[in-house]
Scaffold this motif. Sequence first.
Motif, PDB file in Angstrom:
ATOM      1  N   THR A   1       1.016  -1.307   0.043  1.00  0.00           N
ATOM      2  CA  THR A   1      -0.029  -0.208  -0.015  1.00  0.00           C
ATOM      3  C   THR A   1       1.132   1.661  -0.069  1.00  0.00           C
ATOM      4  O   THR A   1       0.926   1.689  -1.147  1.00  0.00           O
ATOM      5  N   ARG A   2       2.279   1.335   0.888  1.00  0.00           N
ATOM      6  CA  ARG A   2       2.877   2.237   1.017  1.00  0.00           C
ATOM      7  C   ARG A   2       3.518   2.244  -0.743  1.00  0.00           C
ATOM      8  O   ARG A   2       4.049   3.346  -1.256  1.00  0.00           O
ATOM      9  N   ASP A   3       4.144   1.755  -1.195  1.00  0.00           N
ATOM     10  CA  ASP A   3       4.367   1.936  -2.179  1.00  0.00           C
ATOM     11  C   ASP A   3       3.768   1.978  -3.331  1.00  0.00           C
ATOM     12  O   ASP A   3       4.146   2.749  -4.316  1.00  0.00           O
ATOM     13  N   ALA A   4       2.394   1.628  -4.015  1.00  0.00           N
ATOM     14  CA  ALA A   4       1.628   2.533  -4.282  1.00  0.00           C
ATOM     15  C   ALA A   4       1.255   3.485  -4.135  1.00  0.00           C
ATOM     16  O   ALA A   4       1.262   4.074  -4.858  1.00  0.00           O
ATOM     17  N   GLU A   5       1.377   3.992  -2.753  1.00  0.00           N
ATOM     18  CA  GLU A   5       0.421   5.634  -2.184  1.00  0.00           C
ATOM     19  C   GLU A   5       2.400   6.844  -3.051  1.00  0.00           C
ATOM     20  O   GLU A   5       2.406   7.446  -3.733  1.00  0.00           O
ATOM     21  N   ALA A   6       3.159   5.920  -2.910  1.00  0.00           N
ATOM     22  CA  ALA A   6       4.289   6.190  -3.583  1.00  0.00           C
ATOM     23  C   ALA A   6       3.953   6.381  -4.739  1.00  0.00           C
ATOM     24  O   ALA A   6       4.999   7.715  -5.161  1.00  0.00           O
ATOM     25  N   LYS A   7       4.282   5.436  -5.453  1.00  0.00           N
ATOM     26  CA  LYS A   7       4.357   5.892  -6.768  1.00  0.00           C
ATOM     27  C   LYS A   7       3.683   6.472  -7.059  1.00  0.00           C
ATOM     28  O   LYS A   7       3.530   6.832  -8.658  1.00  0.00           O
ATOM     29  N   SER A   8       1.962   6.624  -7.059  1.00  0.00           N
ATOM     30  CA  SER A   8       0.658   7.541  -7.693  1.00  0.00           C
ATOM     31  C   SER A   8       1.643   8.901  -7.009  1.00  0.00           C
ATOM     32  O   SER A   8       1.656   9.187  -8.053  1.00  0.00           O
TER      33      SER A   8
END
Length: 176
Positions: A46-53
Amino acid sequence: MKPIWLQVLPCIAALTLAAGALFGAYHHGVTVTDEKWQSAWNARDTRDAEAKSLNEAAERTREQAYQQSINKAVQDGQRNIDQAMADAAAARASADGLRGAADNLARRLAASEASGNSCTAAASKAAARAAAVLADVLKRADQRAGDLAAVADQARARGMTCEQAYDGLIRSSALH
């Protein structure tokens, strides 16, 4: 006396219960640990997806700033090129007047040659030819100079456009 298997049966049952309890505790520990790790992995994903976004949004913003900088440079460059072309057209119109004056001078000399007397006719004829050649050379030189000036003005405007676009990109990337 009881058969041996009846005497051993309570021990086997106790060992079986103890082994079952140990296996159950072990299995419960593995399940809890797996769930804990799975929860941690899900949180990381989830953190990775938010950072990617967030990174994609920042890169889109940077790209839009680059594009706006380039668009502005292109518009300014086109304005400079249009001005250079208008200046070249004005210079051509001015040069047309000069060429017309040179043609009129050559025609007047040719006309005066025809009306002159015989003793000055040869000198007058040579002067008229020289004036006609000079007028032709002047016209050609002026035309070529105008063409070269137009090309140079457009090349300068295009070079300035490229330089402005590059400077805009450098300024935009320095801000980020």
